[in-house]
Design a protein around this motif. Structure first.
Motif, PDB file in Angstrom:
ATOM      1  N   ASP A  62      61.907  34.780  46.836  1.00 20.97           N
ATOM      2  CA  ASP A  62      63.329  34.438  46.710  1.00 20.97           C
ATOM      3  C   ASP A  62      64.017  35.213  45.589  1.00 20.97           C
ATOM      4  OD1 ASP A  62      63.439  32.547  48.777  1.00 20.97           O
ATOM      5  OD2 ASP A  62      62.602  30.993  47.473  1.00 20.97           O
ATOM      6  N   TRP A 243      70.105  34.739  50.419  1.00 20.43           N
ATOM      7  CA  TRP A 243      70.322  33.290  50.414  1.00 20.43           C
ATOM      8  C   TRP A 243      71.088  32.832  51.653  1.00 20.43           C
ATOM      9  CZ3 TRP A 243      67.100  30.698  47.969  1.00 20.43           C
ATOM     10  CH2 TRP A 243      66.634  31.055  46.710  1.00 20.43           C
ATOM     11  N   SER A 246      68.617  32.512  54.305  1.00 21.08           N
ATOM     12  CA  SER A 246      67.781  31.324  54.113  1.00 21.08           C
ATOM     13  C   SER A 246      68.494  30.056  54.556  1.00 21.08           C
ATOM     14  CB  SER A 246      67.354  31.200  52.646  1.00 21.08           C
ATOM     15  OG  SER A 246      68.416  30.740  51.829  1.00 21.08           O
TER      16      SER A 246
END
Length: 294
Positions: A62, A243, A246
């Motif tokens: 991440d 992100w 995600s």
């Protein structure tokens, strides 16, 4: 009631009153319940390790565009959990660039291999010897995590951290390391007046004064220094894209978000990873995508 029974009853009452005014003793927590803990002080005195039952789930994957820092701390932590020599780590630099997240990712990456994390506030650094004594005999490997660390002149925690790192007659426990983050390279404010302590020899060579030496002496006790820098625009947009993906956004939605992501960063005066994460949550939430990253 016999005289002996009367005496025992009175003794029990006295012990109960004494226990009520004494600070509680720090108890060893159940290390099977959680991988992360916080050192907490009670209002009436005493302290304890509080299990964190819902720790951050962030992973190394991440964290984008900090590859060198990621490799360095991952290797150091791997050595540590393998019971090989490893160093204390100081992460410094620009805000929102992943310093704290990288330490949390270490926990998630190595928890199954016995790594545990203990978060300690700056105000409680004087308790470091007690924390180390509490876990020294445990089979797990412990990283003491000090976040957003900085000191002003004369703070007690400064001396306590120096001693815990490398300055006590007792050696540092083999199963404990200290990982700290700070926006200041040397953890202390640097003032123009510090320069007045510099001396120079006959050949013109400068020698730092005592004030400067004192400020450098703490950060030098960390064996690994990792520096973090502001992200470039494309790096920032890459983090936004990560992100958003995600959160379930499509490639088309991610591409369409670029302009708004730049405006978001401009409004906050920063292109940091934290700003990218905040924008992604806002943008994905308005689109109605998943509420939590996958």
């Amino acid at each position: 009631m016999t005289p002996l029974e009367q005496f025992l009853h009175r003794a029990e009452g006295l012990l109960a009153r004494v226990e009520a005014i004494l600070p509680p003793v720090a108890r060893e927590p159940d290390f099977r319940r959680a991988f992360a803990f916080r050192w907490r002080r009670r209002a009436g005195g005493g302290a304890f390790l509080q299990p964190v039952l819902h720790a951050s789930s962030i992973s190394f994957d991440d964290l984008q565009h900090v590859d060198a820092q990621k490799r360095a701390i991952e290797q150091n932590t791997r050595q540590f959990v393998a019971r090989r020599p490893a160093n204390n780590v100081l992460l410094t630099g620009a805000r929102g660039t992943g310093k704290s997240s990288l330490i949390k990712a270490c926990l998630n990456g190595f928890a199954e291999q016995g790594l545990r994390l203990i978060e300690v506030d700056k105000a409680d650094l004087a308790d470091l010897p007690d924390i180390v004594d509490l876990v020294a005999a445990r089979p797990e490997r412990f990283v003491i995590f000090c976040d957003d660390l900085s000191f002003e002149e004369g703070e007690a925690g400064y001396k306590a951290l120096k001693v815990a790192l490398d300055g006590s007659v007792a050696t540092q426990s083999d199963n404990v390391l200290i990982y700290a983050t700070s926006n200041r390279r040397h953890l202390m404010p640097e003032k123009m007046s510090d320069n007045t302590g510099y001396k120079h020899g006959d050949d013109g060579e400068l020698h730092p004064g005592e004030a400067v030496e004192e400020k450098i002496s703490l950060s030098e006790r960390f064996g690994v220094w990792l520096s973090f820098y502001p992200f470039r625009q494309e790096d920032y947009l890459g983090i936004v894209a990560h992100w958003l993906a995600s959160f379930g956004c499509t490639a088309e939605q991610i591409a369409a978000a670029r302009g708004e992501a730049l405006q978001w960063a401009l409004g906050r005066g920063s292109r940091s990873g934290r700003v990218a994460w905040q924008f992604a949550k806002d943008y994905a939430g308005k689109l109605g995508t998943d509420s939590e990253p996958r």
